[in-house]
Motif scaffolding. Structure first.
Motif, PDB file in Angstrom:
ATOM      1  N   TYR A  71      -7.327   6.048  -4.901  1.00  0.00           N
ATOM      2  CA  TYR A  71      -6.202   5.001  -4.902  1.00  0.00           C
ATOM      3  C   TYR A  71      -7.083   3.793  -4.282  1.00  0.00           C
ATOM      4  CZ  TYR A  71      -2.143   2.290  -3.478  1.00  0.00           C
ATOM      5  OH  TYR A  71      -1.260   1.546  -3.360  1.00  0.00           O
ATOM      6  N   GLY A  72      -6.789   2.645  -5.066  1.00  0.00           N
ATOM      7  CA  GLY A  72      -7.572   1.431  -4.609  1.00  0.00           C
ATOM      8  C   GLY A  72      -6.688   0.404  -4.408  1.00  0.00           C
ATOM      9  N   TRP A  73      -7.080  -0.615  -3.315  1.00  0.00           N
ATOM     10  CA  TRP A  73      -6.370  -1.681  -2.741  1.00  0.00           C
ATOM     11  C   TRP A  73      -7.075  -2.929  -2.673  1.00  0.00           C
ATOM     12  CZ3 TRP A  73      -6.549  -4.540   1.869  1.00  0.00           C
ATOM     13  CH2 TRP A  73      -5.583  -5.165   2.113  1.00  0.00           C
ATOM     14  N   ILE A  74      -6.887  -3.902  -3.245  1.00  0.00           N
ATOM     15  CA  ILE A  74      -7.655  -5.071  -3.101  1.00  0.00           C
ATOM     16  C   ILE A  74      -6.644  -6.183  -2.856  1.00  0.00           C
ATOM     17  CG2 ILE A  74      -9.201  -6.822  -4.654  1.00  0.00           C
ATOM     18  CD1 ILE A  74      -9.082  -4.394  -6.868  1.00  0.00           C
ATOM     19  N   ALA A  75      -7.379  -7.187  -1.578  1.00  0.00           N
ATOM     20  CA  ALA A  75      -6.654  -8.230  -1.260  1.00  0.00           C
ATOM     21  C   ALA A  75      -7.512  -9.504  -0.813  1.00  0.00           C
ATOM     22  CB  ALA A  75      -5.403  -7.791  -0.275  1.00  0.00           C
ATOM     23  N   PHE A  85       0.876  -1.229  -0.079  1.00  0.00           N
ATOM     24  CA  PHE A  85       0.023   0.193   0.163  1.00  0.00           C
ATOM     25  C   PHE A  85       0.872   1.298   0.065  1.00  0.00           C
ATOM     26  CE2 PHE A  85      -2.442   3.442   1.773  1.00  0.00           C
ATOM     27  CZ  PHE A  85      -3.926   3.127   1.087  1.00  0.00           C
ATOM     28  N   GLN A  86       1.079   1.981  -1.090  1.00  0.00           N
ATOM     29  CA  GLN A  86       2.031   3.180  -1.374  1.00  0.00           C
ATOM     30  C   GLN A  86       0.954   4.352  -1.813  1.00  0.00           C
ATOM     31  OE1 GLN A  86       5.186   2.959  -0.582  1.00  0.00           O
ATOM     32  NE2 GLN A  86       5.455   0.982  -0.191  1.00  0.00           N
ATOM     33  N   LEU A  87       0.578   5.136  -0.800  1.00  0.00           N
ATOM     34  CA  LEU A  87      -0.397   6.029  -0.970  1.00  0.00           C
ATOM     35  C   LEU A  87       0.103   7.126  -2.030  1.00  0.00           C
ATOM     36  CD1 LEU A  87      -3.335   6.600  -0.328  1.00  0.00           C
ATOM     37  CD2 LEU A  87      -2.376   8.067   1.756  1.00  0.00           C
ATOM     38  N   VAL A 106      -9.912   6.757  -0.894  1.00  0.00           N
ATOM     39  CA  VAL A 106      -9.259   5.464  -0.997  1.00  0.00           C
ATOM     40  C   VAL A 106     -10.477   4.533  -1.004  1.00  0.00           C
ATOM     41  CG1 VAL A 106      -8.079   3.835   0.379  1.00  0.00           C
ATOM     42  CG2 VAL A 106      -7.107   6.057   0.192  1.00  0.00           C
ATOM     43  N   TRP A 107     -10.306   3.534  -1.953  1.00  0.00           N
ATOM     44  CA  TRP A 107     -11.436   2.392  -1.667  1.00  0.00           C
ATOM     45  C   TRP A 107     -10.488   1.083  -1.773  1.00  0.00           C
ATOM     46  CZ3 TRP A 107     -10.706  -1.360  -5.483  1.00  0.00           C
ATOM     47  CH2 TRP A 107     -10.123  -0.916  -6.744  1.00  0.00           C
ATOM     48  N   MET A 108     -11.096   0.173  -0.815  1.00  0.00           N
ATOM     49  CA  MET A 108     -10.478  -0.964  -0.560  1.00  0.00           C
ATOM     50  C   MET A 108     -11.500  -2.229  -0.557  1.00  0.00           C
ATOM     51  SD  MET A 108      -9.079   0.338   3.116  1.00  0.00           S
ATOM     52  CE  MET A 108      -7.760  -0.688   3.393  1.00  0.00           C
ATOM     53  N   TYR A 109     -11.017  -3.415  -0.951  1.00  0.00           N
ATOM     54  CA  TYR A 109     -11.821  -4.462  -0.795  1.00  0.00           C
ATOM     55  C   TYR A 109     -10.654  -5.637  -0.308  1.00  0.00           C
ATOM     56  CZ  TYR A 109     -12.984  -9.361  -1.262  1.00  0.00           C
ATOM     57  OH  TYR A 109     -13.256 -10.889  -1.178  1.00  0.00           O
ATOM     58  N   SER A 141     -13.912   2.002 -14.926  1.00  0.00           N
ATOM     59  CA  SER A 141     -12.862   2.780 -15.574  1.00  0.00           C
ATOM     60  C   SER A 141     -11.953   3.471 -14.542  1.00  0.00           C
ATOM     61  CB  SER A 141     -13.408   3.893 -16.408  1.00  0.00           C
ATOM     62  OG  SER A 141     -14.298   3.440 -17.416  1.00  0.00           O
ATOM     63  N   VAL A 142     -11.693   2.838 -13.520  1.00  0.00           N
ATOM     64  CA  VAL A 142     -10.855   3.421 -12.508  1.00  0.00           C
ATOM     65  C   VAL A 142      -9.146   3.142 -12.989  1.00  0.00           C
ATOM     66  CG1 VAL A 142     -11.976   2.889 -10.528  1.00  0.00           C
ATOM     67  CG2 VAL A 142     -10.093   1.525 -11.163  1.00  0.00           C
ATOM     68  N   ASN A 143      -8.455   4.063 -12.744  1.00  0.00           N
ATOM     69  CA  ASN A 143      -6.989   4.122 -13.509  1.00  0.00           C
ATOM     70  C   ASN A 143      -6.265   2.894 -12.955  1.00  0.00           C
ATOM     71  OD1 ASN A 143      -4.335   4.489 -13.862  1.00  0.00           O
ATOM     72  ND2 ASN A 143      -4.063   6.467 -13.155  1.00  0.00           N
ATOM     73  N   ARG A 144      -6.079   2.103 -13.885  1.00  0.00           N
ATOM     74  CA  ARG A 144      -5.384   0.690 -13.345  1.00  0.00           C
ATOM     75  C   ARG A 144      -4.135   0.993 -12.666  1.00  0.00           C
ATOM     76  NH1 ARG A 144      -5.217  -3.343 -16.889  1.00  0.00           N
ATOM     77  NH2 ARG A 144      -6.789  -2.656 -18.553  1.00  0.00           N
ATOM     78  N   ARG A 145      -3.425   2.029 -12.929  1.00  0.00           N
ATOM     79  CA  ARG A 145      -2.009   2.304 -12.326  1.00  0.00           C
ATOM     80  C   ARG A 145      -2.432   2.784 -10.737  1.00  0.00           C
ATOM     81  NH1 ARG A 145      -0.763   4.843 -16.889  1.00  0.00           N
ATOM     82  NH2 ARG A 145       0.313   3.551 -18.453  1.00  0.00           N
ATOM     83  N   ALA A 146      -3.528   2.951 -10.641  1.00  0.00           N
ATOM     84  CA  ALA A 146      -3.956   3.596  -8.965  1.00  0.00           C
ATOM     85  C   ALA A 146      -4.710   2.596  -8.244  1.00  0.00           C
ATOM     86  CB  ALA A 146      -4.665   4.804  -9.273  1.00  0.00           C
ATOM     87  N   VAL A 147      -4.393   1.164  -8.649  1.00  0.00           N
ATOM     88  CA  VAL A 147      -4.927   0.314  -7.815  1.00  0.00           C
ATOM     89  C   VAL A 147      -3.802  -0.872  -7.658  1.00  0.00           C
ATOM     90  CG1 VAL A 147      -6.700  -1.736  -7.931  1.00  0.00           C
ATOM     91  CG2 VAL A 147      -7.039   0.200  -9.204  1.00  0.00           C
ATOM     92  N   ARG A 148      -3.969  -1.159  -6.235  1.00  0.00           N
ATOM     93  CA  ARG A 148      -2.827  -2.281  -5.906  1.00  0.00           C
ATOM     94  C   ARG A 148      -3.526  -3.503  -5.384  1.00  0.00           C
ATOM     95  NH1 ARG A 148       3.119  -2.432  -4.845  1.00  0.00           N
ATOM     96  NH2 ARG A 148       3.163  -4.675  -5.172  1.00  0.00           N
ATOM     97  N   PHE A 149      -3.089  -4.663  -6.142  1.00  0.00           N
ATOM     98  CA  PHE A 149      -4.181  -6.091  -5.798  1.00  0.00           C
ATOM     99  C   PHE A 149      -3.079  -7.070  -5.698  1.00  0.00           C
ATOM    100  CE2 PHE A 149      -3.457  -8.138  -9.948  1.00  0.00           C
ATOM    101  CZ  PHE A 149      -2.686  -7.091 -10.712  1.00  0.00           C
TER     102      PHE A 149
END
Ligand SMILES: Cc1cc2nc3c(=O)[nH]c(=O)nc-3n(C[C@H](O)[C@H](O)[C@H](O)COP(=O)(O)OP(=O)(O)OC[C@H]3O[C@@H](n4cnc5c(N)ncnc54)[C@H](O)[C@@H]3O)c2cc1C
Length: 299
Positions: free
Chosen positions: A238-242, A149-151, A158-161, A260-268
């Motif tokens: 910024y999105g974070w999915i784990a 997670f690098q904000l 921020v959104w998270m799953y 259409s979220v920016n794929r570079r702004a999602v960490r999964f």
């Protein structure tokens, strides 16, 4: 100024630690917190957020882990050369919290999901008692590559799953986010009683999804909940999915393709995969079959 992960030589990021169980505490139906201490933790430097580490569990019901080598350069070959039945099992976990006691000792909490007695890590945690020792490769510097997670600067939401295996990481992230950060989180857990109290000064909206189906139908349930949620407008989210790999993939696809979220702004990161042990995932990664951006990932 604090060094960033890319400025520190990768080999200096991690080293071996011996973790001794100090106490355990049940947090909810599925979660057991194990608090570790031990003199070697004096050099432990969690980077916070979703900091992960690798645990090496004792063979069978042995009380402590014995590794063939703890030399940072050669341990891997030595560990792999041990026959399957005698090799300490390696598993990935999250540093839920690192703190210093009033006496100056370092303590580390790890929250284990108890998912049955036939899986080595779940089984070990269910039997953990004070005095048991396990080995870990963990962070020796706070800026290390196991903090995913690098904000980005300028993030305005921020959104998270997370499923239950990633809830410890999500909880640590929520605790560390700047005050007032708008957050929407979907947290999927097996039981009502797993809806934990989470401390945060972010402006967090949490949707709890209590799983009814533990098979493949679980992903559809999660997507239905996510599709039904309107996220507040944001210029730089910024999105974070784990969590379970199939669900992680589906959530990422939904966010990138349908929203259409920016794929570079999602960490999964896939934390585990339904029907596969961590050995099977590692074997796929060694064989080059795991299409992942992340060495620990179960995707
Ligand atoms: C970076 C990272 C951080 C992680 N942090 C945590 C953490 O803090 N806490 C935590 O509990 N887990 C965490 N995990 C997930 C954990 O590593 C896996 O769940 C792991 O498979 C557990 O090992 P095991 O020996 O219990 O099961 P394994 O032997 O690996 O798997 C045996 C079987 O159980 C299934 N399985 C694995 N996990 C679960 C589960 N939770 N529920 C139901 N079935 C399961 C597998 O699909 C397989 O069929 C993390 C994973 C990663 C990659």
């Amino acid at each position: 100024m604090t060094a960033t992960a890319s400025e520190v030589p990768a080999e200096a990021h991690f080293r071996f630690f011996e973790l001794e169980v100090l106490r355990t505490r049940r947090l909810g139906h599925s979660f057991l917190r194990v608090t570790f201490g031990g003199e070697s933790l004096a050099g432990f430097r969690s980077g916070g957020w979703d900091q992960s580490l690798s645990l090496f569990l004792p063979v069978g019901d042995a009380e402590h882990t014995v590794l063939p080598s703890t030399d940072e350069d050669t341990w891997f070959g030595a560990w792999r050369a041990v026959p399957d039945a005698e090799r300490p099992v390696m598993r990935s976990y999250t540093v839920r919290e690192q703190r210093r006691t009033e006496e100056g000792a370092v303590e580390v909490d790890i929250d284990f999901v108890l998912h049955g007695d036939s899986s080595p890590a779940s089984r070990w945690a269910g039997r953990a008692v004070p005095g048991r020792r396990i080995m870990a490769i963990g962070p020796a510097v706070a800026a290390n590559k196991s903090v995913r997670f690098q904000l980005p600067a300028g993030t305005d939401a921020v959104w998270m799953y997370a499923d239950e295996t990633a809830l410890p990481a999500a909880a640590a992230i929520l605790q560390a986010l700047p005050e007032g950060t708008p957050v929407h989180a979907w947290f999927e857990v097996p039981h009502e009683d797993d809806r934990l109290e989470l401390a945060t000064s972010a402006k967090a909206e949490i949707t709890w999804i209590v799983r009814a189906d533990s098979g493949p139908g679980r992903t559809e349930r999660v997507l239905t909940e996510i599709r039904g949620t309107e996220l507040p407008a944001a210029a730089a989210p910024y999105g974070w999915i784990a969590g379970e790999a199939g669900t992680v993939r589906a959530v990422r696809r939904h966010m990138v393709q349908e929203r259409s979220v920016n794929r570079r702004a999602v960490r999964f990161t896939g934390y585990w995969r339904l029907g596969a042990s961590e050995e099977q995932l590692l074997a796929e990664a060694y064989a080059g079959q795991a299409p992942s951006e992340d060495p620990d990932s179960a995707l």
